[in-house]
Design a protein around this motif. Structure first.
Motif, short mmCIF file in Angstrom:
data_model
loop_
_atom_site.label_atom_id
_atom_site.label_comp_id
_atom_site.label_asym_id
_atom_site.label_seq_id
_atom_site.Cartn_x
_atom_site.Cartn_y
_atom_site.Cartn_z
N GLN A 2 0.82 -1.21 0.00
CA GLN A 2 0.00 0.00 0.00
C GLN A 2 0.86 1.26 0.00
O GLN A 2 1.95 1.28 0.56
CB GLN A 2 -0.92 -0.01 1.22
N GLN A 3 0.32 2.29 -0.63
CA GLN A 3 1.04 3.56 -0.75
C GLN A 3 0.07 4.72 -0.57
O GLN A 3 -1.12 4.59 -0.83
CB GLN A 3 1.66 3.67 -2.15
N VAL A 4 0.61 5.86 -0.13
CA VAL A 4 -0.17 7.10 -0.08
C VAL A 4 0.63 8.20 -0.76
O VAL A 4 1.84 8.07 -0.97
CB VAL A 4 -0.51 7.53 1.37
N ILE A 5 -0.07 9.31 -1.07
CA ILE A 5 0.59 10.46 -1.69
C ILE A 5 0.60 11.61 -0.68
O ILE A 5 -0.43 11.96 -0.10
CB ILE A 5 -0.15 10.89 -2.97
N GLY A 6 1.79 12.18 -0.47
CA GLY A 6 1.93 13.39 0.35
C GLY A 6 2.22 14.57 -0.56
O GLY A 6 3.09 14.47 -1.43
N ILE A 7 1.47 15.66 -0.39
CA ILE A 7 1.63 16.84 -1.25
C ILE A 7 1.91 18.07 -0.40
O ILE A 7 1.21 18.33 0.58
CB ILE A 7 0.35 17.09 -2.09
N ASP A 8 2.94 18.81 -0.77
CA ASP A 8 3.27 20.07 -0.10
C ASP A 8 3.02 21.20 -1.09
O ASP A 8 3.75 21.34 -2.08
CB ASP A 8 4.74 20.03 0.35
N ILE A 62 -4.63 10.56 0.10
CA ILE A 62 -3.82 11.75 -0.21
C ILE A 62 -3.83 12.68 0.99
O ILE A 62 -4.87 12.93 1.60
CB ILE A 62 -4.41 12.50 -1.44
N GLY A 63 -2.64 13.20 1.34
CA GLY A 63 -2.52 14.24 2.36
C GLY A 63 -1.94 15.48 1.71
O GLY A 63 -1.05 15.37 0.85
N VAL A 64 -2.42 16.66 2.10
CA VAL A 64 -1.95 17.91 1.51
C VAL A 64 -1.62 18.92 2.60
O VAL A 64 -2.43 19.18 3.49
CB VAL A 64 -3.02 18.54 0.57
N GLY A 113 5.89 19.56 11.12
CA GLY A 113 6.02 19.00 12.47
C GLY A 113 5.74 17.52 12.50
O GLY A 113 6.46 16.74 13.13
N LEU A 114 4.68 17.11 11.79
CA LEU A 114 4.34 15.68 11.71
C LEU A 114 5.45 14.90 11.02
O LEU A 114 5.79 13.78 11.43
CB LEU A 114 3.06 15.49 10.89
N GLY A 115 6.01 15.49 9.96
CA GLY A 115 7.10 14.83 9.23
C GLY A 115 8.32 14.61 10.12
O GLY A 115 8.88 13.52 10.17
N VAL A 283 6.50 14.85 3.67
CA VAL A 283 6.54 13.65 4.54
C VAL A 283 5.38 13.70 5.53
O VAL A 283 4.66 12.71 5.74
CB VAL A 283 7.89 13.56 5.29
N GLY A 284 5.16 14.87 6.15
CA GLY A 284 4.08 15.01 7.12
C GLY A 284 2.71 14.85 6.48
O GLY A 284 1.79 14.27 7.08
N ALA A 285 2.57 15.35 5.25
CA ALA A 285 1.30 15.19 4.52
C ALA A 285 1.03 13.71 4.27
O ALA A 285 -0.11 13.24 4.35
CB ALA A 285 1.34 15.98 3.21
N ALA A 286 2.09 12.96 3.97
CA ALA A 286 1.93 11.51 3.77
C ALA A 286 1.52 10.83 5.07
O ALA A 286 0.67 9.93 5.08
CB ALA A 286 3.24 10.91 3.25
N LYS A 287 2.09 11.27 6.19
CA LYS A 287 1.71 10.71 7.50
C LYS A 287 0.23 10.96 7.78
O LYS A 287 -0.49 10.08 8.28
CB LYS A 287 2.58 11.32 8.59
N LEU A 288 -0.24 12.18 7.45
CA LEU A 288 -1.66 12.50 7.57
C LEU A 288 -2.50 11.53 6.74
O LEU A 288 -3.53 11.04 7.18
CB LEU A 288 -1.93 13.90 7.01
N ALA A 289 -2.05 11.30 5.51
CA ALA A 289 -2.79 10.41 4.59
C ALA A 289 -2.87 9.00 5.16
O ALA A 289 -3.90 8.33 5.04
CB ALA A 289 -2.12 10.40 3.21
#
Length: 295
Positions: A2-8, A62-64, A113-115, A283-289
Motif C-alpha cells: 500500500q502507498q499514499v501520496i503526500g503533497i506540499d 492523499i494528504g496535503v 512538524g508531523l514529518g 513527509v508530514g502530509a503523507a503521514k496524515l494520509a
C-alpha cells in the motif's frame, strides 16, 4: 504494497511524494505552482502531477499541506498565504471527487512538524514543538504522538505569541510578536543582511555577526520560555531556512531557557535542528494520509 501520496503546496512549487507505511519514499516530483495560483489552476496542476507520480493508481489516500490554516476536519483551506483567491477552498472534497481517494489537509507547518515527528529529529519523542524560522515563523505541536490543532484547526501559530508589547507591528494584528524578531525580514531589518550571509560571516569569526546571532538566540529563548512552560515538551525542533545558522544561536537560546524556565518544566529537554529540510511538509502530509488510509 500500500502507498499514499503526500503533497506540499507552496507559493512557487508543489512537491509530491509516494510513500509506504514505514515512510519509504518510492518516488517524488516537484511541479511549478501555476501563476496566478487560483484554486482551479492549482487543482488542475495537482491532478496532473498525481497522475504522473501514481500512473497505476495504487495509492489509497492523499494528504496535503497548505500554506495557511485548514479547518479542524482537514477538509477546507481557510486561507492560503501567497496563493491568489484562496478563501474557504474545499480542496479535500475537490481532490476526492477527481481521484476517488480519501483526502485530508493541514497547515504546512503542522505537516512539517508531523514529518519531523515521524521520520526526522522528533522520531524519538511523543511530545514536541517544531518552530520554523523562514519568511514567517510557523510552528507545530505534537502531544502524546498526535498533532494538536485545537478545536477550530488553527492552533500552534507559535510565531504569533507576544515577545515585546512595544515591538514592530505584525500582519496578525499582534504587536511585537516573536515572528517580528525571528523571521527573515526581521533579520534584514535588524542587520541589513541576509541570514545566509550572516551565517557565513559567523563561520569566519566576524564579531558583529556572532553578536547578532547571540541576540537572536536570546530572543528565541525568551519566546520559547512561554511555550515550554505551557507544553513541557521533550524536544524543541528548529527548522526553516534560518536554522542553517543553528549552531550560532543555540548557545544563547539554551542559556536563556535555562535561566528563565524552572528545572521541573524542562527536565531532559532537547533542542535539536530539524532533519528533513524541504521535504518535511511532504513527509508530514503523507503521514496524515496514512491516518485516513488506515481507516
Amino acid at each position: 504494497m500500500q502507498q499514499v501520496i503526500g503533497i506540499d503546496l507552496g507559493g512557487t512549487a508543489i512537491k509530491l511524494g509516494l510513500f509506504t507505511a514505514n515512510g519509504s519514499c518510492l518516488k517524488s516530483i516537484t511541479v511549478d505552482t501555476p501563476q496566478p495560483a487560483t484554486p482551479a489552476a492549482v487543482l488542475s496542476q495537482m491532478i496532473d502531477a498525481i497522475a504522473q507520480i501514481d500512473p497505476d493508481n495504487h495509492s489509497i489516500a492523499i494528504g496535503v499541506g497548505t500554506p495557511g490554516p485548514a479547518d479542524a476536519g482537514g477538509r477546507v483551506a481557510k486561507v492560503a498565504i501567497n496563493l491568489a483567491g484562496w478563501h474557504d477552498v474545499p480542496l479535500a472534497d475537490w481532490l476526492e471527487a477527481k481521484t476517488g481517494k480519501p483526502t485530508i489537509l493541514a497547515n504546512d507547518a503542522n505537516c512539517a512538524g508531523l514529518g519531523e515527528a515521524w521520520l526526522g529529529a522528533g522520531r524519538n519523542f511523543d511530545n514536541l514543538i517544531l518552530l520554523t524560522l523562514g519568511t514567517g515563523v510557523g510552528g507545530a505541536i505534537i502531544l502524546d504522538g498526535k498533532l494538536f490543532v485545537g478545536h477550530q484547526g488553527a492552533a500552534a501559530e507559535l510565531g504569533l505569541i507576544s515577545l515585546n508589547p512595544d515591538g514592530p507591528m505584525c500582519n496578525s494584528g499582534n504587536q511585537g510578536s516573536l515572528e517580528q524578531y525571528a523571521c527573515i525580514s526581521a533579520i534584514r531589518r535588524r542587520t541589513g543582511k541576509e541570514p545566509a550571509e550572516l551565517g557565513k560571516l559567523a563561520q569566519n569569526g566576524d564579531l558583529e555577526a556572532l553578536t547578532f546571532w547571540q541576540e537572536y538566540g536570546k530572543d528565541l529563548g525568551i519566546g520559547l520560555t512561554s511555550l515550554i512552560y505551557v507544553l513541557t515538551p521533550q524536544a524543541v525542533i528548529i527548522g526553516g531556512g534560518v536554522s542553517a545558522s543553528f549552531e550560532y544561536f543555540l548557545p544563547s537560546m539554551q542559556a536563556e531557557i535555562e535561566k528563565r524556565v524552572l528545572p521541573t518544566s524542562r527536565l531532559g529537554l532537547q533542542i535539536l535542528p530539524a532533519e528533513l529540510g524541504n521535504s518535511a511538509g511532504m513527509v508530514g502530509a503523507a503521514k496524515l494520509a496514512w491516518g485516513i488510509g488506515d481507516r
